[in-house]
Structures are given as structure tokens and as C-alpha cells.
Write an enzyme that holds these catalytic residues in place. Structure first.
Site, PDB file in Angstrom:
ATOM      1  N   GLU B  49       0.809  -1.231   0.000  1.00 30.15           N
ATOM      2  CA  GLU B  49       0.000   0.000   0.000  1.00 30.15           C
ATOM      3  C   GLU B  49       0.841   1.280   0.000  1.00 30.15           C
ATOM      4  OE1 GLU B  49      -3.495   0.401   2.331  1.00 30.15           O
ATOM      5  OE2 GLU B  49      -4.333  -1.501   1.671  1.00 30.15           O
ATOM      6  N   HIS B 272      -2.335  -1.473  10.004  1.00 33.68           N
ATOM      7  CA  HIS B 272      -1.887  -2.855  10.218  1.00 33.68           C
ATOM      8  C   HIS B 272      -0.680  -2.841  11.155  1.00 33.68           C
ATOM      9  CE1 HIS B 272      -3.900  -5.164   6.812  1.00 33.68           C
ATOM     10  NE2 HIS B 272      -4.350  -3.938   6.690  1.00 33.68           N
TER      11      HIS B 272
END
Lengths: 421, 421
Positions: B49, B272
């Protein structure tokens, strides 16, 4: 694992020109192809442009006794058109779709819809593991103004990387198909130079077929004569290439092509000529380290050539990238124009003193027609902008892979030692 | 080639949540990530990402001393978001784009635009060749109604095949990334079962981090609490997996995750948690044939499990295929409706006694609005039909690869002998 000595392997490749309703005499030609293949009993059959699954299934039934193992590679909208038949069991199947492959709005060129790809199959031939690759690269519609050259070069790069990185466990590597490139073209030099694959046409003493091994010839009644005006002997764009490994020596015993007609038949198998080769493979003692080093030393000239080739390919991909960025820019400008027009129309509709009248001022019909036009422009340019963006990313990715490859190859030359891997 | 004993290898993986303008505190978080990585001195850093190339370049500059080698994998419209940094020179780079990856009109889900892919890098670590894979699979937006399950399963299959077929020459294989699957999910079972990769979380005695190794936890201020309602301990969806080879024994010495906050900082690195592992690799004598046979015999139960898993995956892909065919059918019907309406409009415009009048009959405004609507419908459904067709082909292709895999695995079970390759 059982080992054998002197395995003989017959490989066939043909671009079948199987575009239903467009290609002439499709059904009888497939019948002729099936008859030939049943009679000849090849080990591996690599077919391209089998765009209809029905035709694949017809061949599958026809060849169920001599070549009971087969795979039809699916990709794109109507493709990939790649079909493989084998006498030997398929152990593994994989497909890599090329990231750049023409344009969807070039419907008459059709390559985009075919989802051009490289199919891979692993077969065990008497204890010998062969990695077999089948592919069909983007067509060349004009040799003088080849708008798809960067596409084909990028595809070749992906093919090269795919073959290099998936063939480490192979005793024998075979690649066949319609590469749409002449023998001295950049892509062929890149493919041969970087994978070490050997062109069967060069590797055999025993060739029978068209002059220069041509596979697209003016004598064939289905070929476009205009395209071949400057090539009276035809062109060689279909290939079978191979290489052995440290433990297996491979050579090409014989190579033949069809010659534009089939005895006793009113027309040939396809607009391309068919290729058949006989390969001989023999187990060998694994090479000693000194031998390997010697070979590496001898290959430093080849390495220098390869660096030039990769650099040339990189330049071509950069040209394509520049062009693609230009098209993306155009799509964006068109989209902005469409949007501006649409907003203007909305303004006209909403603000009373600009209002659309039937008597005078802005005529209603024009108003709505302009509105439709701007809306469709906006939608289409939006879709195109997204498409071009994916292509720009893909070409960037290829270009960067090539840049890294050149760096590593240059290091190999300067170290003048054995390969670092 | 130089060989070494007991190579220690530190690997880091993090989904950076780097969607500019959408992810919170992007710039300071990248600064925090860079500080951490500079301090920790990892061998390999796998980031997901990283959607902005600017952020990649920022990290590249920041890590130029400790991790001078890097690659940013480009794919899709804004992706792939995958970035790799390495202490060791990159010998080769390749990218495989997944053939099925959500829908372009699901813009808020964004996966399609990210061009989800698996990146591959070959590095030479003190004479040991490591093939390093980095990936990010399609997100799961709802666990109860997971419309993307077939997409994720198809992606996992392609990942499995890509890793299997490109890792034959590797001494060590490492795969890291955000797999968007829980440890017992079909895809993880398929990945572990068919590639032989070992999950670091299971492989180490020395784990420090969130309970159950979770990497998406409610304690993290950036996570969506609704998603985690049924998982109060969080979920484990980010992984580092590895395997050695016949000539190299590898084990996972330690594994740790961050825990939702960073000491002395107002927020964590990402939504995360970050993963760090220490791998130990040691050269070993090549296994004897008897040993291999023994292992193959012992693994027949595992094989049976794997067959079940591949069959389960195949069923899931079939469900997705059925659904995709349904959507293609809907697109076609909508397109036909649009075309019919457009033709009707043209008829009205052309045939005098149906003519549009401003006084009575068919009102002009409605006429043009309907015309625009039908035109836009036709264009959009045409594009969608083409898109769905490519997806149907891709899912067919995956399903057939799986069918062949099951056949070959079944043969291995019945022969109860060593693998045929």
C-alpha cells in the site's frame, strides 16, 4: 526418476488462422490439420489462433488417440487462441498474460481482444522434464510505421523473463509460436540472447521448406500480397526454439515447413506455414565448474551484445511509454472538455436568464444533442484514461526491469568471471 | 559460488496504509516508518500500500545507506503499492499481475485500481540465492457476505503457481505481505499446502506481539472497529512465510509484531501491525534419494488434504465464474435494451408520422434525454460486457489449471511413490 538416452521428440507449430466467420474455409482446414496431425504422430503440437473453443474441442476429439493430453489457454475476450496437444502427460499448466497488448478500440486489429499471452506446460518425457512454452505476440500491421513495436518489445521482455525464471528445473526447454518478428528483429535478438534458446532453423543441417525458412509467403493463397511486396521470398515469423540444460544435451536433427499448398487439396492449412522439427535429447554428465568458467569467459562478447540489445529494447519501450503518456494526456484533455461542456449545459438549464427557449436563444435540440455528446465523451475518455494509465504503469514496470537487467549484465562483463548465479 | 554457514536474515513486512489524502497522518507515519527501518537494519523490507511514488522515493532516500537496493512494483492505475528494500543486490525483478481483481466500478474498494500483483526479486545473500515474493491480495470487505472470495482464491492460485514455478533455482524462498485471509482460510491452506511454505508464526518458539499473532487489531486507533466486533483479539491477515531447499535448511528464530502503538508517538505506523522475523539458513548436504522417498511416503496424508483443499478452491472459483457469467449476461441484456431504445429513437426521428413535435405527441426534451440515456447505457454496458468476458476467461483458466492439479495429485496418492517430478 528414470533416465533415458537419446530421446527423439517431434514438435509441430502452426498459426491456424482460426477466426470464425472471418478466416476462409475454417472448417475444412481444421479437418485437414487434424488429418495431418493424426498421420504424423507428433509429441508436441503448438497451435495459435484457435479462437473458437469448438475448433479446439474438434481437434481434441480427433487427436484423442495420438495426443490424448491437451490444454486450451483462455485469456482476453476471445483468446488466447493458444492450444497445446501432447503425447505425454501434462504435469503443470500456467499462463502469463502480457501487460501491454494493443488497444481495445482497434477492434479490426483484434490483438487486445485475443489477450495475447504465453502458455506454459510441464511434461515428463521418459523421465526428462520438458518445459514447453507457446505464445503469439502482437501482430505487425505495417513494417514501415509499426505503431505496435513497443508493445511487441515489451511482450518479448515479459516472455524472456517468464521463460528464464520458470525454466530452472527443466531438462529441456521448448518455445514455439507466432512471434510476429523477422529473424534479425530486436525482439528475436533479445529472446535468443537472454534466454539462450536456439532457433531450430539455425540449429539444423537438415532443413526442408520455403527459402530462408519463411512461414508467411506470397505463394500461399490466403496471405496478403501487399504486405509481402518487399519480401518476394516471404518472411519468417513463426519459430520453434529450444535449449538443453546442464544435465541434458539437445540438438535439432531436422526442420521442415509446409510450402503454401497441400497436395490433393484446394487450399493450404492456414495463411501461415506449419513448422515441424525433430529434436534429439541425450543425458549428459553435469558440467565441471572449470568448463562452466571457460564458457563464461568465452561469452563476454555475447554479453556485451546482449547489453546493447537490452538497451535498444529499453529505448523502444521508452518510445512506447512516451506515446502512451501522450495518449493519456489527450484522453484527459478531451475528458475535461466534455466535463466543461456538460457543466455549461447544466448551468444553462439551471440559471433562468440563460434558459433554453424554443423560440429564440439556445435551441433545445442542439442543447440536448450537445449534452449527450459531452456525456458520452466524458464516459469514454474516462474509460480510456484509466486504460492508458494501466498501460503507462506496465511500460514503466518493463522499462525498470530492463534497467536493472542492464546493470547486472554490465557487472558480469566487468567482473569477467562466471555468472553470479 | 561462495557458500556460507548459518546466514542470519532479518525480514520486515508492513501494510503502510499509504493512500494519500485518504489515509490519516501519511507523511508523519512514513517518517516514523523510515526512522524504525533505519534503526533496525533489516535485510529485506516488504511494504504494501505504498500507493504514491513520492512516498517510495522518500523511503528510498531515507534508507539509501542501510538498504541501498530497492524496487517499486508498478501495476494497475495507482498500484501495485508494493515496494521492496534490500541490503543485498537485486539480481532479477519480475511482476505477475493477478487476472481477477475486483471491479473497476467499485471505486471505493479500490482494489481494481491498485492492480494487485505478486512482485518477485532474486537476491544473492552471501552466495545463497533467495527468491523473495511480495504480494497484497484483494481485501475482504465483509466476512459474512464476501463477494470477493472467488477473486481472492483465484489470486491465491496464481500466487501458488507463480511461486512454485519460479522458485526451482532458489536456495531460500520468502513470501511476505498482506494476504487478507485468516490463518485457517481456504487460501492460506492452499498456499501452505501446495507451495510447502511455512508460516513464520507457527515455525518459531520465540514470538512477541499481539495475541494469536494478530496484525489488524482493535487497539490500533486507525482500524475499523465494526469490522473487528466479532474478533476482540484482532485478526491475523499479514504473513511472512519461508522455505529452504534440498541444499539449504532454513528456520525461523524469532517473530515479533508491533502492538497498535509506538512508544513516544501519538499514533502507530499504520492501521496494520508490522511484522519482523529472524530467519536462520544453513547449507546442508543434499538429501539422499531414500530420504526423499521416505518423506514422500509420509506425505501421502498431506497430499490427500491438499487434494481436498484444491477441490474446495475449485468450487469457490466455479461459484465466482457462475456469478461473473451472470453479470456478463446482465450487461448484455442492459446493452440490448439500450440499443433497442436508441433504434426506436432513431426511428421516431426519421419516420415523419412519428415525428417529434413541440406541441403534442412525443415531447422533444424527453426524446433527447432518453436518447442520451440509451447511448450512455450502450457504451457503459459494452465496456462492462468486454470486462466481464475477460474475467470469465480468466476464471475458466484458473479452474482448468486446478482441475489438472487435482488429477496429478490424485495420481501421486495412488502411486504412493515419490513425486513424479
Amino acid at each position: 526418476m528414470a533416465t533415458t538416452q537419446d530421446v527423439r521428440l517431434r514438435v509441430f507449430s502452426l498459426n491456424c488462422w482460426g477466426v470464425r466467420y472471418l478466416s476462409q474455409h475454417c472448417t475444412p482446414r481444421y479437418q485437414m490439420i487434424a488429418d495431418l496431425l493424426k498421420e504424423e504422430d507428433f509429441d508436441l503440437i503448438l497451435l495459435q489462433e484457435v479462437y473458437s473453443e469448438k475448433d479446439y474441442l474438434f481437434l481434441k476429439r480427433a487427436l484423442s488417440h495420438c495426443n490424448p493430453h491437451s490444454h486450451y489457454f483462455k485469456s482476453g475476450v476471445i483468446g488466447s487462441g493458444l492450444a497445446l496437444f501432447s503425447k505425454h502427460k501434462l504435469l503443470d499448466v500456467f499462463l502469463y498474460r502480457y501487460s501491454v497488448n494493443g488497444f481495445p478500440y482497434k477492434a479490426f486489429h483484434g490483438d487486445w481482444y485475443a489477450g495475447k499471452a504465453v502458455g506454459m506446460v510441464v511434461v515428463n518425457i521418459g523421465g526428462m522434464i520438458a518445459h514447453v512454452y507457446i505464445t503469439h505476440l502482437h501482430a505487425e500491421y505495417s513494417r514501415e510505421k509499426d505503431a505496435y513495436l513497443p508493445h511487441r518489445v515489451a511482450q518479448t521482455w515479459e516472455l524472456v523473463q517468464f521463460v528464464r525464471l520458470t525454466s530452472a528445473a527443466a531438462d529441456l526447454v521448448i518455445l514455439g509460436g507466432d512471434l510476429n518478428m523477422h529473424p534479425s528483429d530486436l525482439g528475436i535478438r533479445l529472446l535468443r540472447g537472454y534466454t539462450g534458446l536456439v532457433d531450430c532453423y539455425h540449429a539444423t543441417q537438415n532443413f526442408q521448406g520455403c527459402p530462408d525458412g519463411a512461414t508467411y509467403i506470397p505463394q500461399n493463397p490466403f496471405t496478403s500480397k501487399g504486405e509481402l511486396e518487399t519480401f518476394p521470398n516471404g518472411i519468417r515469423i513463426d519459430y520453434i526454439l529450444f535449449k538443453g540444460s546442464a544435465t541434458l544435451a539437445a540438438k535439432c536433427d531436422s526442420f521442415s515447413t509446409t510450402m503454401g499448398h497441400v497436395p490433393g487439396q484446394p487450399f493450404p492449412y492456414s495463411d501461415h506455414e506449419a513448422l515441424s522439427v525433430m529434436l534429439l535429447a541425450q543425458r549428459q554428465q553435469k558440467k565441471q565448474e572449470e568448463e562452466e568458467e571457460e564458457e563464461a569467459m568465452a561469452s563476454s562478447e555475447l554479453l556485451a551484445n546482449l547489453i546493447d540489445t537490452v538497451n535498444e529494447a529499453r529505448t523502444e519501450v521508452k518510445v512506447g511509454l512516451h506515446h502512451m503518456e501522450g495518449m493519456r494526456h489527450t484522453a484527459m484533455r478531451m475528458g475535461i472538455m466534455g466535463l466543461a461542456l456538460l457543466l455549461l449545459e447544466m448551468l444553462i438549464a439551471l440559471v433562468p436568464w440563460l434558459a433554453v427557449s424554443t423560440e429564440q436563444g439556445f435551441p433545445r435540440a442542439t442543447f440536448y444533442l450537445l449534452g449527450s455528446l459531452s456525456l458520452v465523451t466524458l464516459v469514454l475518455t474516462g474509460v480510456l484514461y484509466i486504460f492508458y494509465s494501466t498501460q503507462v504503469k506496465a511500460l514503466h514496470s518493463t522499462e525498470e526491469q530492463m534497467r536493472l537487467a542492464v546493470l547486472r549484465l554490465q557487472e558480469q562483463v566487468t567482473s569477467r568471471g562466471p555468472h553470479s548465479r
